[in-house]
Design an enzyme around this catalytic site. Structure first.
Site, PDB file in Angstrom:
ATOM      1  N   ASP A 269      -3.851  -8.355  -4.495  1.00  0.00           N
ATOM      2  CA  ASP A 269      -4.004  -9.454  -3.544  1.00  0.00           C
ATOM      3  C   ASP A 269      -4.127 -10.798  -4.252  1.00  0.00           C
ATOM      4  O   ASP A 269      -3.632 -11.801  -3.750  1.00  0.00           O
ATOM      5  CB  ASP A 269      -5.232  -9.216  -2.650  1.00  0.00           C
ATOM      6  CG  ASP A 269      -4.883  -8.284  -1.510  1.00  0.00           C
ATOM      7  OD1 ASP A 269      -3.834  -8.488  -0.873  1.00  0.00           O
ATOM      8  OD2 ASP A 269      -5.634  -7.326  -1.277  1.00  0.00           O
TER       9      ASP A 269
ATOM     10  N   GLU B  46     -10.185 -11.152  -5.158  1.00  0.00           N
ATOM     11  CA  GLU B  46      -8.807 -10.969  -4.703  1.00  0.00           C
ATOM     12  C   GLU B  46      -8.257 -12.251  -4.102  1.00  0.00           C
ATOM     13  O   GLU B  46      -7.091 -12.325  -3.725  1.00  0.00           O
ATOM     14  CB  GLU B  46      -8.742  -9.906  -3.604  1.00  0.00           C
ATOM     15  CG  GLU B  46      -9.281  -8.571  -4.004  1.00  0.00           C
ATOM     16  CD  GLU B  46      -9.379  -7.629  -2.828  1.00  0.00           C
ATOM     17  OE1 GLU B  46      -8.467  -6.831  -2.638  1.00  0.00           O
ATOM     18  OE2 GLU B  46     -10.388  -7.696  -2.096  1.00  0.00           O
TER      19      GLU B  46
ATOM     20  N   CYS C 123      -9.058  -3.683 -10.980  1.00  0.00           N
ATOM     21  CA  CYS C 123      -8.718  -2.440 -10.289  1.00  0.00           C
ATOM     22  C   CYS C 123      -7.392  -2.546  -9.541  1.00  0.00           C
ATOM     23  O   CYS C 123      -7.011  -1.640  -8.817  1.00  0.00           O
ATOM     24  CB  CYS C 123      -9.835  -2.010  -9.342  1.00  0.00           C
ATOM     25  SG  CYS C 123     -10.142  -3.183  -8.020  1.00  0.00           S
TER      26      CYS C 123
ATOM     27  N   HIS D  43       0.816  -1.212   0.000  1.00  0.00           N
ATOM     28  CA  HIS D  43       0.000   0.000   0.000  1.00  0.00           C
ATOM     29  C   HIS D  43       0.850   1.262   0.000  1.00  0.00           C
ATOM     30  O   HIS D  43       0.432   2.297  -0.502  1.00  0.00           O
ATOM     31  CB  HIS D  43      -1.017  -0.027   1.145  1.00  0.00           C
ATOM     32  CG  HIS D  43      -2.145  -0.942   0.813  1.00  0.00           C
ATOM     33  ND1 HIS D  43      -2.219  -2.224   1.292  1.00  0.00           N
ATOM     34  CD2 HIS D  43      -3.190  -0.796  -0.025  1.00  0.00           C
ATOM     35  CE1 HIS D  43      -3.281  -2.807   0.770  1.00  0.00           C
ATOM     36  NE2 HIS D  43      -3.883  -1.964  -0.021  1.00  0.00           N
TER      37      HIS D  43
END
Ligand code: PEP
Ligand code: MG
Length: 576
Positions: free
Chosen positions: A460, A436, A507, A194
């Site tokens: 993920d 994910e 995404c 992140h």
């Protein structure tokens, strides 16, 4: 002498600026060498921190209420006594003088030495005093509030500051989002951590996984950061500086040229329309979305509203945040993901302790289902905001049909509550699931019986398919978006959606990587959501692609399991 470091490139061009070393705790201490004439000032800075700590402890001792337990006074007296011990108040001074190092580093070395002495004590009571010593040292550390002790405030940062940290948490990055600085470097982190994702969203040159930058870079040193190549040059020679300034100009020119396709319709040469959407983290990011030419928001990571604060945001506060985004994008679609907390996104107010294996623990929708009241607040806020635009709600980290059904049941409860209260919401609201987790991809067909749409979170998904921690730079060379197993599951999901006539988007970071645009188009993807900064580069790939012409190479890529062959074919695909 100049030094060159190599790390993982996060993008954002090139920056030339001055280093600012930051650290957040004793575990994350900057180390830099001082010139001989700086040593005395550093010793004074250390002495002042000791004085400030003593004052603080004495004030605390003086303000103990009469009815407080006697242990409290005894505990503070012990801390005052420990602070006066030469092991804490004198020896770090000697280290500063002997090693010409900064005070934080000297204190850390001394702390490590004291800890190992305490650990070798056999007697339990005395051994336990280690924690008192550490608490006192931590206090001194906090009072060393000079150059490198803490996160800088936004006023400290100027346009050419380059932040150098061991690591930056997602919460730190939220804190920096509105600050001015030129670039950032970290010693750890994977390409889709992140920290890296937020770095991309800041659109600043950044390089991560540098391993030793904190030891090698000194405060205020001149450095070049090449976010495209993952290169950092410390104290560059003049000729190198001139060359990088030239490259920076060239990079800016290329970006400016890309601007000419901002208004062009995103469609392939054969006329197939492609939806290019933006990923955002905070409501204010919506301004960049508007100038990027995105057709809406494909992923609003709402959990960032919950980080970097001491309390949970109220229903009204959340409602205002969602409403702002929906209203400013008028009738464009806005996909808001419900809070995806846990793993590396742990808010201060969430008291779930430290999991043994956080990426496999209580994260995303699991956490929301375990905390239904907290979840309901968010769902109510989202429903209320839905009347202000085209809202789509996305549930993260779904692993099974039951979980999706439970999440939808919670949404239904929230609707029922609002109905009772006479509060309106939009009937056109859609709800979907993120893919994910490999199990979700494998049962995509069943999820589609309940979901209005699916969005593939490749960050993920790759982590869980390949068992590679996305935050761990020691395995980041194995994190492979074109691994045949990854391509198979993405393809399966896209095809399942197409068969059911239900839209599937990507995404994760793969959607914003222009080297993968033609591959994803060839796999049938028609909806991409990415950082606004990457949108034009992806659009450029869309505009130069004829779907009929890429079908055969992509078909070959999907049939082979040989990684070298896949790499060769990808090169051909992008060259053609
Ligand atoms: C993903 O996993 O691909 C994703 C988009 O979610 P995040 O990166 O926030 O985990
Ligand atoms: Mg994810």
């Amino acid at each position: 002498m100049s030094i060159i470091l190599h790390g993982v490139a996060i993008g954002g061009g090139i920056a030339v600026g001055r280093a600012h070393l930051i650290s957040r705790s004793m575990d994350d201490v900057a180390h830099y060498e001082l010139d001989d004439d700086e040593v005395q000032a550093e010793v004074t800075r250390f002495d002042e921190a000791i004085r400030a700590t003593r004052k603080e402890l004495e004030m605390l001792w003086g303000s103990i209420p009469d009815n407080a337990p006697a242990e409290l006074g005894a505990f503070l007296s012990l801390h005052i006594m420990l602070l006066g011990d030469p092991g804490i108040s004198r020896e770090p001074r000697d280290i500063i003088e002997a090693q010409n190092c900064n005070a934080e580093w000297a204190l850390k070395l001394q702390s490590d030495a004291l800890v190992s002495q305490f650990d070798s004590i056999e007697e339990d009571y005395l051994r336990e005093r280690k924690h008192d010593v550490l608490q006192v040292i931590e206090r001194v550390f906090k009072n060393l509030d000079g150059r490198s002790a803490q996160l800088p405030t936004s006023e400290d940062l100027v346009d050419d500051t380059i932040l150098v940290a061991h690591d930056l948490s997602p919460a730190d990055m939220v804190y920096f989002k509105d600050s001015n600085f030129a670039a950032f470097l970290t010693d750890v982190g994977g390409t889709t951590s992140h920290t890296a994702i937020l770095g991309r969203s800041l659109d600043l040159p950044s390089v991560i996984a540098l391993h030793h930058s904190r030891q090698l870079i000194r405060e205020d040193e001149l450095i070049i950061v090449d976010g495209q190549q993952g290169v950092v040059i410390i104290s560059p020679e003049d000729t190198v500086l001139t060359e990088y300034r030239r490259r920076l100009r060239a990079w800016r020119d290329a970006r400016r040229k890309l601007g000419s396709i901002r208004k062009a319709n995103a469609q392939t040469l054969d006329g197939t329309p492609i939806e290019l959407l933006a990923n955002i983290e905070l409501p204010q990011d919506v301004e960049v979305v508007k100038t990027s030419g995105a057709m809406g928001v494909g992923l609003f990571r709402s959990e960032f509203l919950f980080l970097g604060r001491d309390t949970l945001p109220s229903e009204d506060e959340q409602y205002q945040a969602y409403r702002t985004v929906l209203e400013s994008l008028k009738d464009k679609p806005v996909t808001i993901r419900t809070m995806d907390l846990g793993a590396d996104k742990n808010p201060r107010w969430l008291n779930h302790g430290v999991a043994e294996n956080p990426a496999l623990g209580l994260t995303g929708i699991r956490l929301c289902l375990a905390e239904p009241l907290m979840f309901r607040v968010q769902l109510r806020a989202l429903l209320r905001a839905s009347i202000h635009g085209r809202l789509r709600i996305l549930f993260p980290m779904v692993s099974s049909v039951q979980e999706l059904r439970q999440a939808l049941a919670q949404l239904e409860y929230a609707r029922a509550e609002l109905r009772e209260e006479g509060v309106p919401w939009s009937d056109t609201l859609e709800a979907g699931a993120m893919i994910e987790i490999p199990s979700a991809a494998l049962v995509a067909g069943s999820l589609l019986k309940y979901a209005d749409f699916l969005s593939i979170g490749t960050n993920d998904l790759i982590q869980y398919i390949l068992a590679i921690d996305r935050n761990d730079d020691s395995v980041s060379h194995l994190y492979d978006p074109v691994h045949p197993a990854v391509l198979k599951l993405i393809l399966h999901t896209i095809k399942t959606g197409a068969k059911a006539g239900i839209p599937v988007s990507v995404c994760g970071e793969m959607a914003g990587d222009p080297r993968l645009t033609r591959l994803l188009l060839g796999m049938g993807l028609r909806k991409f959501s990415m950082h606004p900064a990457n949108l034009l580069a992806v659009k450029q790939q869309v505009l130069r692609t004829h779907l009929d012409e890429i079908g055969s190479i992509v078909g070959r890529m999907l049939r082979t399991e040989d990684p070298d062959r896949i790499a060769d074919l990808l090169e051909q695909l992008n060259a053609g």
